[in-house]
Write an enzyme that holds these catalytic residues in place. Structure first.
Site, PDB file in Angstrom:
ATOM      1  N   SER A 164      -7.537   9.951  -0.166  1.00 54.64           N
ATOM      2  CA  SER A 164      -8.671   9.704   0.543  1.00 54.64           C
ATOM      3  C   SER A 164     -10.020  10.700  -0.006  1.00 54.64           C
ATOM      4  CB  SER A 164      -8.674   9.810   2.061  1.00 54.64           C
ATOM      5  OG  SER A 164      -9.641   8.933   2.989  1.00 54.64           O
TER       6      SER A 164
ATOM      7  N   HIS B 289      -4.177   3.767   5.598  1.00 58.27           N
ATOM      8  CA  HIS B 289      -5.571   4.334   5.463  1.00 58.27           C
ATOM      9  C   HIS B 289      -3.759   6.283   5.150  1.00 58.27           C
ATOM     10  CE1 HIS B 289      -8.546   5.748   3.273  1.00 58.27           C
ATOM     11  NE2 HIS B 289      -8.704   7.147   3.638  1.00 58.27           N
TER      12      HIS B 289
END
Ligand SMILES: *[C@@H]1O[C@H](CO)[C@@H](O)[C@H](O)[C@H]1NC(C)=O
Ligand SMILES: *[C@@H]1O[C@H](CO)[C@@H](O)[C@H](O)[C@H]1NC(C)=O
Ligand SMILES: *[C@@H]1O[C@H](CO)[C@@H](O)[C@H](O)[C@H]1NC(C)=O
Length: 414
Positions: A185, A388
């Site tokens: 991320s 994610h």
């Protein structure tokens, strides 16, 4: 995700905190050591152990290092020594995501934590902490409690100052010529920033693997951040006026309350919040890992970092922090902030993404892949439920991602 959680917890936060030196500092209600409270309350132990304690508990020798950046931040880095000697390949830097820390690479335990798996496979792993999180809340001159200047940074500084300092330090200690980098991320954003602003570092990176990469954010699917991003300037001003240059810190209620709630109802509470923000699907991360994970997440970020992400969403560009016309002219010599030039990232890059990730979408990744000059592979995990955080904490992450990482390291061994 960012702005959505921000608003929810801002409300919660302001209800429970009292200004000490209004408008600039708030008292935190958490006593410095919460372990004596959490243990009797029946918290799962791994929720509140820190990096060193976790590694020790599971029989992995670790070291703690301090790295000083050229602008004076003191970063804490944890090294997990390889289980065999000599170490294979190159040292591995593990770069965490937003309001996360080094712990993200090990808290799922010895069978599924990437930090441990690297060690088992003879790699020398360095789990770093970017400026501002709970482990790297230190500076040679500035006090994070008193000086708002401490919090005047975003992922731009993480990439421009933190990563180069970390790489130099690790190369010096290990006497190697280059590193592998694994970013998750924002850990990938930081890397792309470094590659654009400090292209001389390309030669010090043998290979980087970017999990759930974030650069262009024009097409994120998370609806609430999209709406709030349009007001990011006002939100930042409001937060800073109220005394929040730092949010989602470990000593704030934004950490303590979710941590507690997720001990009680991991799927119902944490699962729902993750679902609304990242596209998370129930069951793709075990409820145990959700409960433990939240104890290691929400451990500090600057408001400026969140605002910078909001600017990416709002502008549709991957570019430096927008300080406004006058500020930009002063800082960059142009009225608009300069774009990050990812075509300067000549070191080999692997991207690993997931189909149901609302923050790292195929449309945005397409912009990135079309500009990276040395893209080795753009791998999409063939698991429709993945979003994610699955790349680091997910059920079957070992088979779906970590084994791939190991085989890429093997391939780029010399
Ligand atoms: C981890 O926890 C132990 C025990 O509380 C403490 O002595 C140590 O300083 C902590 N490490 C860090 C980096 O906070
Ligand atoms: C590298 O390490 C040596 C000795 O450990 C130290 O004197 C030197 O300053 C270090 N250099 C850098 C760039 O960190
Ligand atoms: C994990 O992998 C096993 C077999 O490799 C499979 O049966 C299972 O459905 C997978 N679980 C998830 C959540 O993907």
């Amino acid at each position: 995700m960012i702005t959505f959680i921000l608003i929810i917890f801002y409300v919660l936060h302001s209800t429970y905190t009292i200004p000490a030196k209004w408008p600039h500092k708030f008292i935190s209600f958490e006593p410095p050591e919460t372990r004596p409270i959490k243990r009797p309350l029946g918290y799962i132990e791994d929720t509140y152990l820190n990096f060193t304690q976790l590694a020790t508990k599971y029989g992995y020798p670790s070291e703690q290092h301090s790295v000083i950046t050229e602008d004076g931040y003191v970063l804490t880095v944890f090294r997990i020594l390889p289980k065999c000697s000599p170490a294979k390949g190159f040292p591995v830097i593990l770069g965490h995501g937003i309001y996360d820390s080094s712990d993200t690479w090990i808290f799922t335990g010895p069978d599924t934590g990437l930090g441990y798996i690297l060690s088992n496979n003879c790699y020398d792993a360095w789990a770093v902490n970017f400026r501002g999180n709970t482990y790297s809340r230190k500076h040679l001159r500035l006090d994070p409690e008193k000086d708002s200047a401490f919090w005047e940074f975003s992922f731009d500084e993480n990439g421009n100052y933190d990563l180069p300092a970390l790489i130099d330090y690790i190369l010096n200690v290990t006497e190697k010529s280059s590193v592998y980098y694994v970013g998750h991320s924002q850990g990938s954003t930081d890397f792309f920033v470094m590659g654009s602003l400090r292209p001389d570092y390309n030669e010090r990176v043998r290979l980087s693997i970017q999990l759930a990469p974030v650069a262009w954010m024009k097409n994120i699917k998370s609806p609430i951040p999209k709406i709030l991003s349009r007001r990011s300037k006002e939100i930042r001003s409001a937060l800073e006026f109220a005394g929040y240059n730092e949010i989602f810190a470990k000593h704030q209620l934004t950490h303590l309350v979710p941590e507690l709630l997720c001990q009680i109802a991991p799927n119902a509470v944490c699962g729902t919040v993750l679902a609304l923000t990242t596209g998370y699907k129930l069951g793709s991360i075990t409820s145990l890992n959700l409960a433990i994970g939240i104890g290691h997440l929400l451990v500090g970020v600057s408001v400026k970092t969140l605002t910078h992400f909001a600017q990416l969403v709002d502008s549709g560009q991957f570019r430096r922090y927008d300080e406004g016309k006058a500020g930009n002219t002063r800082k960059y010599g142009s009225t608009l902030p300069p774009k990050y030039d990812v075509s300067l990232i000549t070191s080999p890059v692997v991207l690993i993404s997931a189909k149901n990730d609302w923050l790292s979408t195929p449309e945005d990744l397409f912009i990135l892949t079309s500009r990276l000059p040395n893209l080795v592979e753009n791998y999409v995990v063939p698991e429709p439920t993945w979003s994610h955080n699955n790349h680091v904490w997910g059920v079957n992450a070992t088979e779906l991602v970590f084994e791939k990482i190991l085989s890429f390291f093997q391939k780029f061994n010399t």
